[in-house]
Design an enzyme around this catalytic site. Structure first.
Site, PDB file in Angstrom:
ATOM      1  N   ASP A  49       0.645 -12.838   5.204  1.00  0.00           N
ATOM      2  CA  ASP A  49      -0.002 -11.559   4.937  1.00  0.00           C
ATOM      3  C   ASP A  49       1.001 -10.452   5.231  1.00  0.00           C
ATOM      4  O   ASP A  49       1.920 -10.632   6.032  1.00  0.00           O
ATOM      5  CB  ASP A  49      -1.259 -11.380   5.817  1.00  0.00           C
ATOM      6  N   PHE A 174     -15.516 -18.905  -5.970  1.00  0.00           N
ATOM      7  CA  PHE A 174     -16.954 -18.595  -5.991  1.00  0.00           C
ATOM      8  C   PHE A 174     -17.584 -18.598  -4.599  1.00  0.00           C
ATOM      9  O   PHE A 174     -18.793 -18.564  -4.473  1.00  0.00           O
ATOM     10  CB  PHE A 174     -17.698 -19.608  -6.875  1.00  0.00           C
ATOM     11  N   PHE A 275     -31.723 -15.934  -5.503  1.00  0.00           N
ATOM     12  CA  PHE A 275     -31.408 -14.542  -5.883  1.00  0.00           C
ATOM     13  C   PHE A 275     -32.621 -13.811  -6.455  1.00  0.00           C
ATOM     14  O   PHE A 275     -32.496 -12.976  -7.336  1.00  0.00           O
ATOM     15  CB  PHE A 275     -30.209 -14.503  -6.856  1.00  0.00           C
ATOM     16  N   GLY A 279     -35.174  -6.315  -2.383  1.00  0.00           N
ATOM     17  CA  GLY A 279     -34.547  -5.682  -1.228  1.00  0.00           C
ATOM     18  C   GLY A 279     -34.002  -4.309  -1.536  1.00  0.00           C
ATOM     19  O   GLY A 279     -34.370  -3.690  -2.539  1.00  0.00           O
ATOM     20  N   CYS A 286     -18.109  -8.021  -3.452  1.00  0.00           N
ATOM     21  CA  CYS A 286     -17.949  -8.636  -4.781  1.00  0.00           C
ATOM     22  C   CYS A 286     -18.889  -8.103  -5.851  1.00  0.00           C
ATOM     23  O   CYS A 286     -18.426  -7.562  -6.854  1.00  0.00           O
ATOM     24  CB  CYS A 286     -18.096 -10.145  -4.671  1.00  0.00           C
ATOM     25  N   LYS A 346     -25.245  -8.497   4.164  1.00  0.00           N
ATOM     26  CA  LYS A 346     -26.196  -9.614   4.234  1.00  0.00           C
ATOM     27  C   LYS A 346     -26.021 -10.287   5.586  1.00  0.00           C
ATOM     28  O   LYS A 346     -25.089  -9.930   6.327  1.00  0.00           O
ATOM     29  CB  LYS A 346     -25.971 -10.600   3.087  1.00  0.00           C
ATOM     30  N   ARG A 353     -18.670  -3.731   3.389  1.00  0.00           N
ATOM     31  CA  ARG A 353     -18.136  -3.118   2.170  1.00  0.00           C
ATOM     32  C   ARG A 353     -19.275  -2.943   1.142  1.00  0.00           C
ATOM     33  O   ARG A 353     -19.979  -3.898   0.837  1.00  0.00           O
ATOM     34  CB  ARG A 353     -17.013  -3.986   1.573  1.00  0.00           C
TER      35      ARG A 353
HETATM   36  P1  NAD Z   1      -9.499  -8.831   1.646  1.00  0.00           P
HETATM   37  O1  NAD Z   1      -9.285  -7.413   1.285  1.00  0.00           O
HETATM   38  O2  NAD Z   1     -10.426  -9.189   2.763  1.00  0.00           O
HETATM   39  O3  NAD Z   1      -8.088  -9.494   1.990  1.00  0.00           O
HETATM   40  C1  NAD Z   1      -6.951  -9.324   1.226  1.00  0.00           C
HETATM   41  C2  NAD Z   1      -5.728  -9.592   2.100  1.00  0.00           C
HETATM   42  O4  NAD Z   1      -4.566  -9.539   1.291  1.00  0.00           O
HETATM   43  C3  NAD Z   1      -5.524  -8.560   3.204  1.00  0.00           C
HETATM   44  O5  NAD Z   1      -5.399  -9.228   4.434  1.00  0.00           O
HETATM   45  C4  NAD Z   1      -4.204  -7.866   2.834  1.00  0.00           C
HETATM   46  O6  NAD Z   1      -3.462  -7.442   3.954  1.00  0.00           O
HETATM   47  C5  NAD Z   1      -3.512  -8.967   2.064  1.00  0.00           C
HETATM   48  N1  NAD Z   1      -2.434  -8.536   1.167  1.00  0.00           N
HETATM   49  C6  NAD Z   1      -2.417  -7.490   0.297  1.00  0.00           C
HETATM   50  N2  NAD Z   1      -1.243  -7.469  -0.369  1.00  0.00           N
HETATM   51  C7  NAD Z   1      -0.504  -8.533   0.057  1.00  0.00           C
HETATM   52  C8  NAD Z   1       0.775  -9.050  -0.253  1.00  0.00           C
HETATM   53  N3  NAD Z   1       1.556  -8.489  -1.170  1.00  0.00           N
HETATM   54  N4  NAD Z   1       1.220 -10.135   0.396  1.00  0.00           N
HETATM   55  C9  NAD Z   1       0.446 -10.727   1.340  1.00  0.00           C
HETATM   56  N5  NAD Z   1      -0.786 -10.280   1.698  1.00  0.00           N
HETATM   57  C10 NAD Z   1      -1.254  -9.206   1.055  1.00  0.00           C
HETATM   58  O7  NAD Z   1      -9.955  -9.554   0.318  1.00  0.00           O
HETATM   59  P2  NAD Z   1     -10.973 -10.796   0.131  1.00  0.00           P
HETATM   60  O8  NAD Z   1     -12.360 -10.360   0.384  1.00  0.00           O
HETATM   61  O9  NAD Z   1     -10.433 -11.978   0.828  1.00  0.00           O
HETATM   62  O10 NAD Z   1     -10.850 -11.001  -1.454  1.00  0.00           O
HETATM   63  C11 NAD Z   1      -9.645 -11.423  -2.051  1.00  0.00           C
HETATM   64  C12 NAD Z   1      -9.885 -11.611  -3.538  1.00  0.00           C
HETATM   65  O11 NAD Z   1     -10.845 -12.643  -3.766  1.00  0.00           O
HETATM   66  C13 NAD Z   1     -10.444 -10.374  -4.235  1.00  0.00           C
HETATM   67  O12 NAD Z   1      -9.931 -10.299  -5.528  1.00  0.00           O
HETATM   68  C14 NAD Z   1     -11.929 -10.635  -4.277  1.00  0.00           C
HETATM   69  O13 NAD Z   1     -12.566  -9.947  -5.344  1.00  0.00           O
HETATM   70  C15 NAD Z   1     -11.960 -12.132  -4.493  1.00  0.00           C
HETATM   71  N6  NAD Z   1     -13.165 -12.804  -3.981  1.00  0.00           N
HETATM   72  C16 NAD Z   1     -13.724 -12.414  -2.802  1.00  0.00           C
HETATM   73  C17 NAD Z   1     -14.846 -13.083  -2.307  1.00  0.00           C
HETATM   74  C18 NAD Z   1     -15.490 -12.643  -1.000  1.00  0.00           C
HETATM   75  O14 NAD Z   1     -16.588 -13.101  -0.732  1.00  0.00           O
HETATM   76  N7  NAD Z   1     -14.861 -11.815  -0.184  1.00  0.00           N
HETATM   77  C19 NAD Z   1     -15.384 -14.151  -3.020  1.00  0.00           C
HETATM   78  C20 NAD Z   1     -14.775 -14.547  -4.215  1.00  0.00           C
HETATM   79  C21 NAD Z   1     -13.659 -13.868  -4.689  1.00  0.00           C
END
Ligand code: NAD
Length: 456
Positions: A49, A174, A275, A279, A286, A346, A353
């Site tokens: 990261d 997912f 779903f 609510g 997402c 939830k 967020r």
């Molecule tokens: P997040 O914002 O919690 O985490 C992203 C991480 O990426 C951060 O820790 C950030 O510091 C790091 N980062 C950014 N640029 C970087 C780089 N160049 N090199 C290394 N690290 C870097 O995001 P998330 O919630 O984990 O979601 C990630 C992706 O997955 C998004 O596109 C999201 O839409 C998708 N997604 C999220 C979920 C969910 O439930 N959160 C579910 C399915 C898909």
């Protein structure tokens, strides 16, 4: 010809190798969960990261978010030396065979998504892989709108793609927050959107090693894979806005309860029971973001955004329906004290967020109410937004004590067990607004219970 042969050889070696070494870029909810489950399964795993503090804390066993099971997994993987965390991308790519890209794609004000993290990551990866000169498989897990892999990612790697040194696969994620580990271990489906057959085959091989018995897999092109993810989330959002629309009708019909209707229509196999909980509207990192990105994307094509725009409109109106319930009992007034139970979007997460609690608390403050809040996990995140504008309570009792109205915004299990007696004993007057439909109206019939989708 020679580079093509070497590509074929490398691919063969990859496919026959027992355990591929895995790296994960971006250690948020998705990346950290994937990295930990991978390492516990016995794959050599490196997590990278750009956030140095995050890496320092992860090395100490401290994740920066709450997700059931994650702390235990982290502890186990660190103690057993199964995982490495670093900010060093070069070392990571040189020492692994395949990389999951899990960086954030946050929403922008205009509803599109910000691709800057993915663009930065891809450019950095490309520079390093140019000097690695060994085959590497890149797997895009981040949610990106259709054609991003084709138009943004693949062009960066065109030289390495030609030499057969890289494949790129769009492999949407997912998982649900609150169930991240379970969902990674038992996915309902794996979508493999490869730029080439080889990349897809290698990823399938990796998943075969990972799962033993392969879950169902759909192979397709990257753009189809990208749209599958958006279609999936847009459908879920539609179900929620649908039941909320029905709930808003129910509220006007004495004796009618949306929960009975959800139960009834959920029995129809063509609809299904999930779903369909009425609510305060959907939030989280997402659904709102993906829906508005899809709306924006669809606007390129004639009238294709109509349904999605309606779903979003219903969702944006839903917090107002909650406030209207407070208004209905004459309590949306300056100096009234309101206790808010639940801030996370939830249960079983500390993620706020796009949580509806943010919009609702902002409106309560604007109307000059005194706002007391409680959440088992999300209070620290809420403090970052509201600071000292509201009162944070460590217990439910403290939160509801002497308040004029209690508003339930998250369906935490601990709230489901609250008794009518507690509200009666502690509140100034037991006015309860159940925006999550977790309390039994029969049990609470002697109190003033207002609820989303309950006509009384
Ligand atoms: P997040 O914002 O919690 O985490 C992203 C991480 O990426 C951060 O820790 C950030 O510091 C790091 N980062 C950014 N640029 C970087 C780089 N160049 N090199 C290394 N690290 C870097 O995001 P998330 O919630 O984990 O979601 C990630 C992706 O997955 C998004 O596109 C999201 O839409 C998708 N997604 C999220 C979920 C969910 O439930 N959160 C579910 C399915 C898909």
């Amino acid at each position: 010809m020679s580079s093509h042969n070497s590509y074929k050889r490398q691919t063969k070696r990859f496919i026959s190798s027992k355990k591929l070494r895995v790296s994960v870029i971006g250690l948020g909810f998705v990346g950290l969960s994937i990295a930990l489950v991978n390492s516990k399964k016995g794959f050599t795993t490196i997590g990278v990261d750009v956030n140095k503090e995050k890496i320092r804390n992860l090395k100490k066993g401290i994740p920066d978010f709450f997700e059931p099971g994650i702390e235990n997994y982290l502890d186990y993987c660190l103690k057993s030396n199964l995982i490495k965390f670093t900010t060093n991308l070069e070392e990571t790519l040189f020492n692994t065979d395949l990389t999951f890209v899990c960086v954030g794609t946050p929403p922008k004000n205009d509803g599109t998504i910000d691709l800057k993290y993915i663009k930065n990551a891809i450019c950095d990866i490309h520079k390093i892989l140019k000097s690695k000169k060994k085959y590497h498989l890149l797997i895009i897990k981040s949610t990106v709108f259709p054609q991003t892999t084709k138009d943004v990612v693949l062009p960066v790697f065109s030289d390495l793609l030609k030499k057969g040194l890289v494949d790129v696969v769009m492999n949407p994620e997912f998982l649900r927050e609150g169930y991240a580990i379970k969902d990674i271990l038992e996915p309902h489906l794996i979508v493999i959107g490869g730029n080439s057959k080889h990349g897809g085959q290698i990823l399938e091989k990796y998943y075969r090693n990972f799962y033993g018995k392969l879950p169902e897999i759909i192979h397709c092109d990257p753009t189809t894979a990208e749209l599958i993810k958006y279609a999936n989330n847009a459908f879920l959002a539609t179900k929620i806005s649908f039941i909320n629309s029905i709930a808003n009708i129910c509220q006007n019909l004495p004796g009618v309860d949306v929960n009975v209707i959800s139960k009834a229509i959920g029995k129809d196999r063509r609809i299904g029971p999930l779903f369909l909980n009425a609510g305060p509207g959907f939030g989280g990192s997402c659904l709102p973001k993906d829906l508005s990105a899809l709306i924006n994307f669809s606007k390129r094509y004639d009238n294709t955004d109509m349904l999605f725009s309606a779903v979003e409109k219903v969702n944006k109106t839903q917090p107002i329906k909650v406030l209207n319930l407070i208004k209905k009992i004459n309590l949306l007034k300056p100096s009234k004290t309101i206790s808010v139970l639940g801030l996370a979007f939830k249960k079983d997460t500390d993620d706020i967020r796009a949580a509806t609690s943010i919009e609702i608390v902002k409106k309560l403050i604007k109307n000059k109410l005194i706002v007391k809040v409680h959440d088992p996990k999300a209070m620290d995140n809420f403090k970052k937004i509201f600071g000292n504008k509201i009162i944070y309570c460590q217990t439910v009792d403290e939160c509801i004590k002497n308040s004029d109205c209690c508003l339930i915004l998250t369906e935490w299990d601990s709230y489901k067990k609250l008794s009518p007696q507690k509200f009666k004993k502690l509140m100034k007057k037991p006015n309860i607004i159940d925006a999550r439909r977790i309390l039994d109206p029969k049990k609470f019939s002697k109190l003033n219970l207002q609820a989303i989708g309950l006509g009384n």
